[in-house]
Structure formats: structure tokens, C-alpha cells
Design a protein around this motif. Structure first.
Motif: not given
Length: 316
Positions: A306-312
Motif C-alpha cells: 500500500g505504501v509503495q502504491r501510494f508513493l508511485t
């Protein structure tokens, strides 16, 4: 002159429209049934192999169930989670998993991108190199792990090469039985095995970028680096998001290499969260404790993704 009255004309106009509407509803119902029939195998597999195990793991995590036991399981509340968070092996396995992911994700993604750029060049022999890079991907991870275990032995191929290159001045080490080299050795093998798969994904993304953009950049005299940073890299936004998430999930779920090559050793230096869960559930037969480990791991992977998807995400 027509003798049809106005009400009769209206009825004649309404009936075909009603017939068409009924036919449209029938066609849509037919398409819906066909779509449901085509999706049902995937939905059934998703329910059987994902939803049911998750619900079962959630239920077992709050019991004292064992794999083989004459006593029926009973509810113990959060005892398994309290035991888990106080277990030093869990924190060690979590550090090992994070260490593997932090190193493998950027190195594997970057190396795959470099190989994709080379394979995308308009030169002879690129198809041959694409095949060579991709060959380890279609080979079983168990087979590759066994092969590299022999390579890493004290009298294996790697140490023989080191001795030959150093003219006998250095004899290498027992790579998989040394706590300081076991995990790096597995990292190197894992990157070598999977880099070809992500190279193909990068290559597919590169081929979606219009060649007109590169021609315009060449006419403007843009350097290779500026062409990459202003055309290639922005054009790979969706591709790099997919690659980042898939490599991270694969890195966090590291198991096969550990099971075949080191069994979590030496001194638990290669024990990962997934390997700990499997060993707890099958070797130690503590099904409830393994379920608690699996649930915590699921939440961690979900949070990281989820954090990766938010940052990208794409900025509006």
C-alpha cells in the motif's frame, strides 16, 4: 387514404419498441450469464485457495490447535500473538526478510532495466541474449537452488574460480555455512534467477514508448542521459510501479531458496518469516502459532504494498 386510427398507429409503434427492449434485456442477461460462467473457475479458485485459507488462518490463530493432537483445539485469545511478539526468532526472521528485500528489490529492478535497454537496442543478436537472460526464469527454483548449493560448497565451482583468478592466494569460504556470507550468497542467486523475468517486463514497457519522441530528442541534440530522464523514465511509470510491487512481494515471501540451501541456518542468519511459519506449522506442528505468523506477515506485506502504491501513484 389510410384508415388506421391514431390509437392503432400508436399501438403499432409501441409494440416493436417493447419487443426490442425485451430482446435487449434478454441479450444482456445472456451476456451476463456467459461472463459469469467464464469467470467462475477463477472465482472458485480464488475462494478455495485464498479466501478459505485466510479465514481458516484467522480462526486458528486464536486457538491452541496443533497439526496432530488427540485434544481438540480451544480458544486462547491473543496468546499466540503475545508469544510471537516476544519471540526473538520472529524479530530475527523479520530483519533477515527486510535485509533481503532492501538489497534485492533495487538491485534486481535496476539490473533488469539495464538489460532491457541493451536488449531493446537495434543491434544483431538481441534475440539470442533475450533468450539467455530469460532461461533461468523458466527453470524450477528448486533445481536452481540445488545447483547453486553445489556451486557454493567449499570445493565447489565458485571457490575453484576464485583460486584460479587469485593464483591460489585466496581459497574462498564455505559460503552457505558462514553467517556473514549465507544471505548475500542467496541474494546473488535470487537476483540472477529472476532478473530475466523483469527484464522482459521492462522491455515491454520500453516498446510502448513512441519512437517519434526519441527522434525529436535527437533532432534537438539531447544527450543520452537527458533522453532517458525526460522520455524513457517518465514513459515507464506504470511499468516500474508493477515491477516494484511484484519484486517486493516476491522478496518478502522468500522461502524456496532457504528451504533447499540453508534450512534457515547458519545460526538462523537466513531464517525468514515465511520459512519460520512453515517450520512452526509442519516441523513443530504448532498450527495455531504458524497461523499467527502468517497473519502478521500478511498485514506487513499489505502495508508495504500500500505504501509503495501510494508513493508511485500518478499525480493529478
Amino acid at each position: 387514404m389510410s384508415t388506421t386510427t391514431a390509437p392503432e398507429q400508436v399501438a403499432e409503434d409501441v409494440l416493436p419498441r417493447q419487443h426490442r427492449r425485451g430482446g435487449t434485456r434478454t441479450a444482456r442477461t445472456h451476456e451476463t450469464l456467459i461472463g459469469a460462467a467464464m469467470a467462475s473457475p477463477a472465482v472458485i479458485l480464488l475462494i478455495v485457495f485464498f479466501l478459505v485459507p485466510v479465514l481458516l488462518a484467522f480462526g486458528l490463530a486464536f486457538t491452541n490447535a496443533r497439526l496432530i493432537s488427540p485434544r481438540p483445539p480451544h480458544f486462547v485469545g491473543a496468546d499466540n500473538f503475545i508469544r510471537l511478539f516476544g519471540d526473538s526468532l520472529f524479530w530475527a526472521s523479520l530483519r533477515n526478510t527486510a535485509y533481503f528485500a532492501v538489497v534485492v528489490v533495487p538491485v534486481q529492478a535496476g539490473l533488469a532495466l539495464v538489460l532491457a535497454l541493451l536488449a531493446n537496442a537495434k543491434v544483431r543478436g538481441t534475440n539470442f541474449f533475450r533468450t539467455v537472460y530469460f532461461a533461468p526464469v523458466v527453470t524450477s527454483m528448486v533445481v536452481i537452488s540445488l545447483l547453486w548449493r553445489f556451486i557454493y560448497q567449499p570445493d565447489g565451482l565458485l571457490n575453484k574460480i576464485i583460486e584460479a583468478v587469485s593464483f591460489g592466494q585466496w581459497h574462498g569460504t564455505d559460503w552457505l555455512n558462514n553467517p556473514s556470507t549465507a544471505m548475500p550468497a542467496i541474494m546473488f542467486m535470487s537476483i540472477w534467477q529472476a532478473v530475466g523475468f523483469h527484464m522482459i517486463i521492462w522491455l515491454a514497457g520500453l516498446q510502448t514508448i513512441s519512437r517519434d519522441l526519441y527522434e525529436a530528442a535527437a533532432l534537438d541534440g539531447a544527450s543520452t542521459w537527458k533522453t532517458f530522464t525526460h522520455i524513457t523514465w517518465p514513459g515507464l511509470r506504470a511499468t516500474r510501479t508493477f515491477i516494484l510491487i511484484t519484486i517486493t512481494i516476491a522478496a518478502l515471501s522468500l522461502f524456496t531458496q532457504i528451504s533447499v540451501m540453508t534450512q534457515g541456518g547458519p545460526l538462523d542468519s537466513t531464517t525468514t518469516v515465511v520459512f519460520m511459519a512453515v517450520r512452526s506449522g509442519y516441523e513443530q506442528q504448532s498450527t495455531s502459532y504458524a497461523a499467527a505468523v502468517s497473519l502478521v506477515f500478511f498485514v506487513l506485506v499489505l502495508a508495504v504494498s500500500g505504501v509503495q502504491r501510494f508513493l508511485t501513484r500518478e499525480q493529478d
